[in-house]
Design a protein around this motif. Structure first.
Motif, PDB file in Angstrom:
ATOM      1  N   MET A   1       0.972  -1.154  -0.014  1.00 45.28           N
ATOM      2  CA  MET A   1       0.090  -0.001   0.049  1.00 45.28           C
ATOM      3  C   MET A   1       1.161   1.284  -0.014  1.00 45.28           C
ATOM      4  O   MET A   1       0.468   2.265  -0.681  1.00 45.28           O
ATOM      5  N   LEU A   2       2.017   1.070   0.767  1.00 49.03           N
ATOM      6  CA  LEU A   2       2.963   2.139   0.839  1.00 49.03           C
ATOM      7  C   LEU A   2       3.582   2.472  -0.690  1.00 49.03           C
ATOM      8  O   LEU A   2       3.678   3.710  -1.197  1.00 49.03           O
ATOM      9  N   LYS A   3       3.879   1.626  -1.280  1.00 47.43           N
ATOM     10  CA  LYS A   3       4.238   1.625  -2.480  1.00 47.43           C
ATOM     11  C   LYS A   3       3.328   2.089  -3.513  1.00 47.43           C
ATOM     12  O   LYS A   3       3.766   3.014  -4.484  1.00 47.43           O
ATOM     13  N   THR A   4       2.322   1.635  -3.417  1.00 47.63           N
ATOM     14  CA  THR A   4       1.228   2.061  -4.277  1.00 47.63           C
ATOM     15  C   THR A   4       0.937   3.638  -4.160  1.00 47.63           C
ATOM     16  O   THR A   4       0.974   4.411  -5.196  1.00 47.63           O
ATOM     17  N   THR A   5       0.890   4.142  -2.802  1.00 49.44           N
ATOM     18  CA  THR A   5       0.779   5.518  -2.610  1.00 49.44           C
ATOM     19  C   THR A   5       2.074   6.161  -3.225  1.00 49.44           C
ATOM     20  O   THR A   5       1.909   7.181  -3.843  1.00 49.44           O
ATOM     21  N   ASN A   6       3.288   5.746  -3.029  1.00 52.69           N
ATOM     22  CA  ASN A   6       4.489   6.552  -3.621  1.00 52.69           C
ATOM     23  C   ASN A   6       4.277   6.508  -5.148  1.00 52.69           C
ATOM     24  O   ASN A   6       4.636   7.528  -5.779  1.00 52.69           O
ATOM     25  N   GLU A   7       3.732   5.365  -5.650  1.00 54.07           N
ATOM     26  CA  GLU A   7       3.711   5.442  -7.206  1.00 54.07           C
ATOM     27  C   GLU A   7       2.489   6.495  -7.477  1.00 54.07           C
ATOM     28  O   GLU A   7       2.569   7.031  -8.613  1.00 54.07           O
ATOM     29  N   MET A   8       1.416   6.623  -6.453  1.00 53.79           N
ATOM     30  CA  MET A   8       0.360   7.717  -6.905  1.00 53.79           C
ATOM     31  C   MET A   8       1.113   8.918  -7.053  1.00 53.79           C
ATOM     32  O   MET A   8       0.695   9.868  -7.681  1.00 53.79           O
ATOM     33  N   THR A   9       1.942   8.967  -6.145  1.00 48.31           N
ATOM     34  CA  THR A   9       2.627  10.560  -6.100  1.00 48.31           C
ATOM     35  C   THR A   9       3.394  10.751  -7.382  1.00 48.31           C
ATOM     36  O   THR A   9       3.410  11.658  -7.861  1.00 48.31           O
ATOM     37  N   LYS A  10       4.176   9.838  -7.943  1.00 39.65           N
ATOM     38  CA  LYS A  10       5.023  10.019  -9.070  1.00 39.65           C
ATOM     39  C   LYS A  10       3.929  10.080 -10.325  1.00 39.65           C
ATOM     40  O   LYS A  10       4.170  10.982 -11.124  1.00 39.65           O
ATOM     41  N   ILE A  11       3.066   9.471 -10.354  1.00 38.95           N
ATOM     42  CA  ILE A  11       2.033   9.752 -11.483  1.00 38.95           C
ATOM     43  C   ILE A  11       1.515  11.184 -11.502  1.00 38.95           C
ATOM     44  O   ILE A  11       1.395  11.718 -12.371  1.00 38.95           O
ATOM     45  N   ASN A  12       1.132  11.607 -10.175  1.00 41.97           N
ATOM     46  CA  ASN A  12       0.684  12.845 -10.060  1.00 41.97           C
ATOM     47  C   ASN A  12       1.725  13.738 -10.575  1.00 41.97           C
ATOM     48  O   ASN A  12       1.375  14.734 -11.467  1.00 41.97           O
ATOM     49  N   ARG A  13       2.895  13.610 -10.141  1.00 41.62           N
ATOM     50  CA  ARG A  13       4.223  14.495 -10.948  1.00 41.62           C
ATOM     51  C   ARG A  13       4.147  14.477 -12.279  1.00 41.62           C
ATOM     52  O   ARG A  13       4.367  15.528 -12.964  1.00 41.62           O
ATOM     53  N   ASP A  14       3.843  13.213 -12.773  1.00 38.81           N
ATOM     54  CA  ASP A  14       4.282  13.091 -14.214  1.00 38.81           C
ATOM     55  C   ASP A  14       3.133  13.796 -15.195  1.00 38.81           C
ATOM     56  O   ASP A  14       3.203  14.118 -16.100  1.00 38.81           O
ATOM     57  N   ILE A  15       1.632  13.476 -14.505  1.00 42.51           N
ATOM     58  CA  ILE A  15       0.659  14.512 -15.012  1.00 42.51           C
ATOM     59  C   ILE A  15       0.919  15.809 -15.111  1.00 42.51           C
ATOM     60  O   ILE A  15       0.714  16.305 -16.238  1.00 42.51           O
ATOM     61  N   TRP A  16       1.309  16.383 -13.977  1.00 44.23           N
ATOM     62  CA  TRP A  16       1.695  17.820 -14.247  1.00 44.23           C
ATOM     63  C   TRP A  16       2.726  18.178 -15.275  1.00 44.23           C
ATOM     64  O   TRP A  16       2.759  19.250 -15.952  1.00 44.23           O
ATOM     65  N   ASP A  17       3.646  17.187 -15.325  1.00 42.35           N
ATOM     66  CA  ASP A  17       4.729  17.761 -16.270  1.00 42.35           C
ATOM     67  C   ASP A  17       4.116  17.376 -17.641  1.00 42.35           C
ATOM     68  O   ASP A  17       4.588  18.001 -18.727  1.00 42.35           O
ATOM     69  N   LEU A  18       3.318  16.412 -17.731  1.00 40.28           N
ATOM     70  CA  LEU A  18       2.692  16.262 -19.129  1.00 40.28           C
ATOM     71  C   LEU A  18       1.833  17.304 -19.554  1.00 40.28           C
ATOM     72  O   LEU A  18       1.904  17.566 -20.775  1.00 40.28           O
ATOM     73  N   LEU A  19       0.990  17.765 -18.798  1.00 43.65           N
ATOM     74  CA  LEU A  19      -0.183  18.749 -19.114  1.00 43.65           C
ATOM     75  C   LEU A  19       0.453  19.911 -20.074  1.00 43.65           C
ATOM     76  O   LEU A  19      -0.213  20.289 -21.132  1.00 43.65           O
ATOM     77  N   PRO A  20       1.595  20.701 -19.532  1.00 46.83           N
ATOM     78  CA  PRO A  20       1.996  21.711 -20.757  1.00 46.83           C
ATOM     79  C   PRO A  20       2.468  21.305 -21.957  1.00 46.83           C
ATOM     80  O   PRO A  20       2.235  22.017 -22.917  1.00 46.83           O
ATOM     81  N   ARG A  21       3.018  20.179 -21.895  1.00 43.07           N
ATOM     82  CA  ARG A  21       3.693  19.678 -23.414  1.00 43.07           C
ATOM     83  C   ARG A  21       2.477  18.936 -24.031  1.00 43.07           C
ATOM     84  O   ARG A  21       2.327  19.651 -25.286  1.00 43.07           O
ATOM     85  N   LEU A  22       1.274  18.632 -23.363  1.00 44.07           N
ATOM     86  CA  LEU A  22       0.132  18.060 -24.199  1.00 44.07           C
ATOM     87  C   LEU A  22      -0.479  19.338 -24.806  1.00 44.07           C
ATOM     88  O   LEU A  22      -0.819  19.586 -25.940  1.00 44.07           O
ATOM     89  N   GLU A  23      -0.707  20.247 -23.708  1.00 46.65           N
ATOM     90  CA  GLU A  23      -1.157  21.522 -24.383  1.00 46.65           C
ATOM     91  C   GLU A  23      -0.598  22.226 -25.481  1.00 46.65           C
ATOM     92  O   GLU A  23      -1.023  22.648 -26.557  1.00 46.65           O
ATOM     93  N   ALA A  24       0.794  22.280 -25.510  1.00 47.12           N
ATOM     94  CA  ALA A  24       1.622  23.029 -26.505  1.00 47.12           C
ATOM     95  C   ALA A  24       1.180  22.083 -27.877  1.00 47.12           C
ATOM     96  O   ALA A  24       1.027  22.831 -28.859  1.00 47.12           O
ATOM     97  N   HIS A  25       1.370  21.020 -27.577  1.00 43.83           N
ATOM     98  CA  HIS A  25       1.145  20.074 -28.843  1.00 43.83           C
ATOM     99  C   HIS A  25      -0.106  20.152 -29.557  1.00 43.83           C
ATOM    100  O   HIS A  25      -0.063  20.327 -30.770  1.00 43.83           O
ATOM    101  N   VAL A  26      -1.323  20.243 -28.768  1.00 38.56           N
ATOM    102  CA  VAL A  26      -2.574  20.050 -29.298  1.00 38.56           C
ATOM    103  C   VAL A  26      -3.051  21.510 -29.703  1.00 38.56           C
ATOM    104  O   VAL A  26      -3.352  21.527 -30.885  1.00 38.56           O
ATOM    105  N   CYS A  27      -2.271  22.719 -29.099  1.00 40.13           N
ATOM    106  CA  CYS A  27      -2.794  23.802 -29.571  1.00 40.13           C
ATOM    107  C   CYS A  27      -1.851  24.430 -30.940  1.00 40.13           C
ATOM    108  O   CYS A  27      -2.425  24.953 -31.807  1.00 40.13           O
ATOM    109  N   ASP A  28      -0.794  23.894 -30.915  1.00 39.10           N
ATOM    110  CA  ASP A  28       0.109  23.987 -32.218  1.00 39.10           C
ATOM    111  C   ASP A  28      -0.236  23.422 -33.123  1.00 39.10           C
ATOM    112  O   ASP A  28       0.168  23.624 -34.479  1.00 39.10           O
ATOM    113  N   THR A  29      -0.848  21.991 -33.022  1.00 41.93           N
ATOM    114  CA  THR A  29      -1.005  21.167 -34.289  1.00 41.93           C
ATOM    115  C   THR A  29      -2.720  21.364 -34.374  1.00 41.93           C
ATOM    116  O   THR A  29      -3.462  20.720 -35.575  1.00 41.93           O
TER     117      THR A  29
END
Length: 192
Positions: free
Chosen positions: A157-185
């Motif tokens: 359960m601790l490992k899952t929660t830690n993975e959730m934290t990583k996923i959260n950070r990865d989503i935040w990092d992806l959002l501006p890249r996704l936005e720039a790509h979709v808006c540019d295309t």
């Protein structure tokens, strides 16, 4: 003669009297469950912004679409289908797909803990979970798989929660890249 199939009713007075002795572990278990579910919920909610970008809409409209779909699976399916239409950058598409898949794996753990009955021992300690879903195989149908809530499972359960934290950070990092790509295309509108 009729024999009840119901489980024996717990001795609540005995549990109440014994509960203080197991309070620290019970609090730890409940905190783990709460952290895991809170992390999962925050991550699922971030997918509203992914949907907002993919639908090329505003936050409120994306939230309406998101809330209209009544399961996590349906929401993630919509995101994956929209990504096939909107995301032409193969690396970015792979990143988004990987995030959705990782989140899907964590959803299994969340669902398991959110849809179960917790089993207590005589001292008030949570010792097991009993699933509230059917497990159907070719030859049998079982209800309520029982799993120990031992130290090994708590570590998972601790490992899952830690993975959730990583996923959260990865989503935040992806959002501006996704936005720039979709808006540019985004196709340009021709003047009328």
């Amino acid at each position: 003669m009729f024999v009840s199939k119901l489980p024996q009713k717990p001795d609540f007075d005995l549990l109440t009297a014994a509960a203080p002795a197991s309070a620290d572990r019970r609090t730890f278990v409940l905190a783990l469950i709460g952290n895991l579910i809170c992390s999962w919920s925050n991550n699922e909610s971030l997918f509203i912004y992914v949907l907002m970008i993919l639908l090329r809409t505003d936050e409120a409209s994306a939230a309406v679409v998101f809330a209209t779909l009544n399961t996590t699976r349906a929401r993630l399916d919509l995101i994956q289908r929209m990504a096939k239409i909107r995301v032409t950058d193969k690396a970015l598409a792979r990143n988004l797909t990987a995030l959705v898949e990782r989140f899907g794996e964590m959803t299994k753990v969340r669902n398991e803990l959110n849809h179960c009955m917790f089993i207590y021992d005589a001292s008030g300690a949570i010792t097991h979970t009993q699933s509230m879903r059917l497990v159907e195989t070719k030859s049998s149908l079982r209800f309520g798989e029982i799993k120990a809530l031992d130290d090994s499972r708590l570590q998972d359960m601790l490992k899952t929660t830690n993975e959730m934290t990583k996923i959260n950070r990865d989503i935040w990092d992806l959002l501006p890249r996704l936005e720039a790509h979709v808006c540019d295309t985004q196709p340009q509108r021709q003047p009328a």
